[in-house]
Design a protein around this motif. Structure first.
Motif, PDB file in Angstrom:
ATOM      1  N   ASN A 100      -4.315  30.119   0.111  1.00 49.85           N
ATOM      2  CA  ASN A 100      -5.514  30.827   0.544  1.00 49.85           C
ATOM      3  C   ASN A 100      -5.269  31.608   1.837  1.00 49.85           C
ATOM      4  O   ASN A 100      -5.785  32.712   2.016  1.00 49.85           O
ATOM      5  CB  ASN A 100      -6.669  29.843   0.715  1.00 49.85           C
ATOM      6  N   GLU A 101      -4.473  31.018   2.732  1.00 51.55           N
ATOM      7  CA  GLU A 101      -4.150  31.735   3.960  1.00 51.55           C
ATOM      8  C   GLU A 101      -3.316  32.981   3.669  1.00 51.55           C
ATOM      9  O   GLU A 101      -3.497  34.021   4.296  1.00 51.55           O
ATOM     10  CB  GLU A 101      -3.384  30.806   4.918  1.00 51.55           C
ATOM     11  N   LEU A 102      -2.405  32.878   2.715  1.00 53.10           N
ATOM     12  CA  LEU A 102      -1.566  34.021   2.359  1.00 53.10           C
ATOM     13  C   LEU A 102      -2.328  35.064   1.546  1.00 53.10           C
ATOM     14  O   LEU A 102      -1.941  36.238   1.508  1.00 53.10           O
ATOM     15  CB  LEU A 102      -0.357  33.545   1.545  1.00 53.10           C
ATOM     16  N   GLY A 103      -3.384  34.628   0.858  1.00 53.85           N
ATOM     17  CA  GLY A 103      -4.125  35.541   0.001  1.00 53.85           C
ATOM     18  C   GLY A 103      -3.396  35.896  -1.278  1.00 53.85           C
ATOM     19  O   GLY A 103      -3.685  36.916  -1.902  1.00 53.85           O
ATOM     20  N   LEU A 104      -2.445  35.040  -1.693  1.00 55.48           N
ATOM     21  CA  LEU A 104      -1.689  35.322  -2.913  1.00 55.48           C
ATOM     22  C   LEU A 104      -2.483  34.887  -4.146  1.00 55.48           C
ATOM     23  O   LEU A 104      -3.125  33.838  -4.142  1.00 55.48           O
ATOM     24  CB  LEU A 104      -0.352  34.582  -2.897  1.00 55.48           C
ATOM     25  N   PRO A 105      -2.421  35.666  -5.229  1.00 54.63           N
ATOM     26  CA  PRO A 105      -3.027  35.205  -6.481  1.00 54.63           C
ATOM     27  C   PRO A 105      -2.218  34.026  -7.035  1.00 54.63           C
ATOM     28  O   PRO A 105      -0.995  33.970  -6.863  1.00 54.63           O
ATOM     29  CB  PRO A 105      -2.923  36.424  -7.395  1.00 54.63           C
ATOM     30  N   TYR A 106      -2.902  33.117  -7.696  1.00 56.70           N
ATOM     31  CA  TYR A 106      -2.197  31.939  -8.195  1.00 56.70           C
ATOM     32  C   TYR A 106      -2.867  31.382  -9.439  1.00 56.70           C
ATOM     33  O   TYR A 106      -4.052  31.625  -9.698  1.00 56.70           O
ATOM     34  CB  TYR A 106      -2.120  30.850  -7.120  1.00 56.70           C
ATOM     35  N   ILE A 107      -2.086  30.635 -10.183  1.00 55.13           N
ATOM     36  CA  ILE A 107      -2.577  29.823 -11.295  1.00 55.13           C
ATOM     37  C   ILE A 107      -2.273  28.371 -10.935  1.00 55.13           C
ATOM     38  O   ILE A 107      -1.153  28.051 -10.510  1.00 55.13           O
ATOM     39  CB  ILE A 107      -1.899  30.223 -12.617  1.00 55.13           C
ATOM     40  N   TYR A 108      -3.263  27.506 -11.087  1.00 52.62           N
ATOM     41  CA  TYR A 108      -3.128  26.118 -10.659  1.00 52.62           C
ATOM     42  C   TYR A 108      -3.454  25.197 -11.831  1.00 52.62           C
ATOM     43  O   TYR A 108      -4.596  25.152 -12.304  1.00 52.62           O
ATOM     44  CB  TYR A 108      -4.067  25.838  -9.493  1.00 52.62           C
ATOM     45  N   VAL A 109      -2.449  24.496 -12.321  1.00 53.72           N
ATOM     46  CA  VAL A 109      -2.621  23.578 -13.450  1.00 53.72           C
ATOM     47  C   VAL A 109      -2.430  22.159 -12.950  1.00 53.72           C
ATOM     48  O   VAL A 109      -1.380  21.818 -12.389  1.00 53.72           O
ATOM     49  CB  VAL A 109      -1.607  23.882 -14.571  1.00 53.72           C
ATOM     50  N   ASP A 110      -3.440  21.328 -13.145  1.00 55.28           N
ATOM     51  CA  ASP A 110      -3.418  19.948 -12.663  1.00 55.28           C
ATOM     52  C   ASP A 110      -3.202  19.011 -13.853  1.00 55.28           C
ATOM     53  O   ASP A 110      -4.059  18.904 -14.734  1.00 55.28           O
ATOM     54  CB  ASP A 110      -4.742  19.621 -11.969  1.00 55.28           C
ATOM     55  N   LEU A 111      -2.057  18.335 -13.870  1.00 58.79           N
ATOM     56  CA  LEU A 111      -1.723  17.447 -14.989  1.00 58.79           C
ATOM     57  C   LEU A 111      -2.141  16.004 -14.746  1.00 58.79           C
ATOM     58  O   LEU A 111      -1.861  15.137 -15.574  1.00 58.79           O
ATOM     59  CB  LEU A 111      -0.214  17.510 -15.275  1.00 58.79           C
ATOM     60  N   ARG A 112      -2.809  15.715 -13.623  1.00 54.82           N
ATOM     61  CA  ARG A 112      -3.194  14.337 -13.342  1.00 54.82           C
ATOM     62  C   ARG A 112      -4.094  13.763 -14.422  1.00 54.82           C
ATOM     63  O   ARG A 112      -4.046  12.564 -14.706  1.00 54.82           O
ATOM     64  CB  ARG A 112      -3.894  14.259 -11.985  1.00 54.82           C
ATOM     65  N   LYS A 113      -4.915  14.604 -15.027  1.00 53.69           N
ATOM     66  CA  LYS A 113      -5.875  14.111 -16.020  1.00 53.69           C
ATOM     67  C   LYS A 113      -5.191  13.534 -17.260  1.00 53.69           C
ATOM     68  O   LYS A 113      -5.814  12.822 -18.045  1.00 53.69           O
ATOM     69  CB  LYS A 113      -6.824  15.230 -16.439  1.00 53.69           C
TER      70      LYS A 113
END
Length: 370
Positions: free
Chosen positions: A64-77
């Motif tokens: 968020n500080e860098l302002g980069l676009p991202y995809i975030y996949v959470d496998l904990r579930k």
């Protein structure tokens, strides 16, 4: 009052986030965020550390500080389930790709060209089955062609990919590493041995063999850092507190446990009650997570429990073997014991030290040692 790990309680700096634990004392937090940002010079970055040490927060704050676009996949579930299918992964990816295209509609034009992607109005649908299913490599290529600077692909608890059914992501990761200059992959893992084993960087059979990856490891707080963390967090609530050593001796330096304590103490200003509630919460979560670990190891369940009880205060190989054989009334082979200990170490339940085999953090010992 809300959940103790929600909101911005104990964010002792100007960063904001909405995950479990927001960050660390300011100097340490800034140092970790700087290291993470610097690590994005590598095609793949590993964010490592025990559970509740703030990995996800450092990642999200840095992005968020860098302002980069991202995809975030959470496998904990998928940990409780014991495995994730390719369908599971694609469903998570579809949600994230749609989040990204809602912010950057221009990405849709590139995605139209990707096999297995159907553009529908302002969103996309990803095909997970059949011969024309979407591939991770093709998504990486589209993101690389679209990004002006860098785009970050994050997989949280990436060691769960070792149990994925229906696909192997390693070739896609290796392809991205070698060819896609604007794609940066971040793999977060609390089961560090398992993540290393999955990636196979030192295994000639692995597509990622020999690839040099940057690593950022988050460790439990020292006594001094824990005191700073609590002091700053409690000061936000206007609470005076001095029994920092008592808290550290009772629950250790895991930021997540300290956050629970801060929340409970802030509610009632009662040290004993806050510690009691923190311990009850923490030990319950640890036991629940160990049950998830055992779910795919049901045949050896009692052996794993016997080992954890034995090493609650650290134990040598010979002590563990004697305890296991005493509980079973039968001989346990070296290969069997070695396998059990390796599984526990790979999943970060125990560590090997000069004192023998020990719990990876103090409250794990308390969860099994009474």
């Amino acid at each position: 009052m809300g959940h103790p790990l929600a909101g911005t309680l104990f964010v002792p700096c100007n960063f904001k986030c909405s995950g479990a634990l927001c960050l660390t004392p300011p100097l340490e937090g800034a140092r970790l965020a700087f290291r993470f940002v610097k690590s994005l010079s590598s095609p793949i970055t590993l964010a490592l550390g025990l559970r509740r040490t703030g990995k996800s927060s450092v990642i999200m704050i840095s992005l968020n500080e860098l302002g980069l676009p991202y995809i975030y996949v959470d496998l904990r579930k998928f940990e409780e389930k014991g495995f994730a299918s390719y369908r599971d992964l694609v469903v998570e990816l579809e949600r994230e790709v749609n989040r990204l295209t809602s912010r950057f509609p221009g990405l849709l034009e590139l995605l139209r060209r990707v096999e297995g992607v159907e553009v529908m109005g302002g969103g996309v649908r990803l095909r997970w089955g059949g011969r024309k299913r979407v591939t991770i490599s093709s998504l990486f290529e589209a993101l690389n062609d679209w990004a002006e600077d860098r785009v970050v692909f994050v997989i949280d608890e990436a060691q769960e990919l070792i149990n994925m059914r229906g696909a192997n992501l390693l070739p896609a990761l290796a392809y991205s590493f070698d060819n896609l200059r604007r794609v940066r992959v971040v793999l977060s893992g609390s089961k560090m041995g398992l993540l290393y084993r999955y990636l196979g960087v030192e295994d000639p059979r692995s597509p990622l063999y020999g690839r040099a990856m940057n690593e950022v490891e988050l460790k439990p707080f020292s006594r001094e850092m824990a005191e700073q963390f609590l002091r700053l967090g409690l000061s936000e609530l206007g609470v005076e507190f001095r029994k920092y050593d008592t808290v550290y001796d009772a629950i250790g330096g895991i930021p997540g446990w300290l956050t629970y304590f801060g929340y409970y103490y802030g509610q009632g200003r009662d040290l004993g009650r806050a510690l009691e509630r923190t311990l009850r919460t923490a030990l319950g979560l640890i036991r629940e997570e160990f049950e998830s670990f055992l779910r795919t190891r049901y045949v050896a369940r009692e052996r794993y429990l016997a080992i954890m009880r034995t090493i609650a205060r650290c134990a040598a190989w010979s002590e563990i073997r004697r305890a296991l054989e005493a509980s079973e009334g039968a001989r346990v082979s070296d290969s069997e014991l070695s396998n059990y200990l390796t599984q526990l170490m790979d999943s970060s339940w125990i560590v090997k030290t000069d004192r023998g085999y020990c719990p990876s953090e103090p409250l794990i010992g308390k969860a099994f040692g009474g």
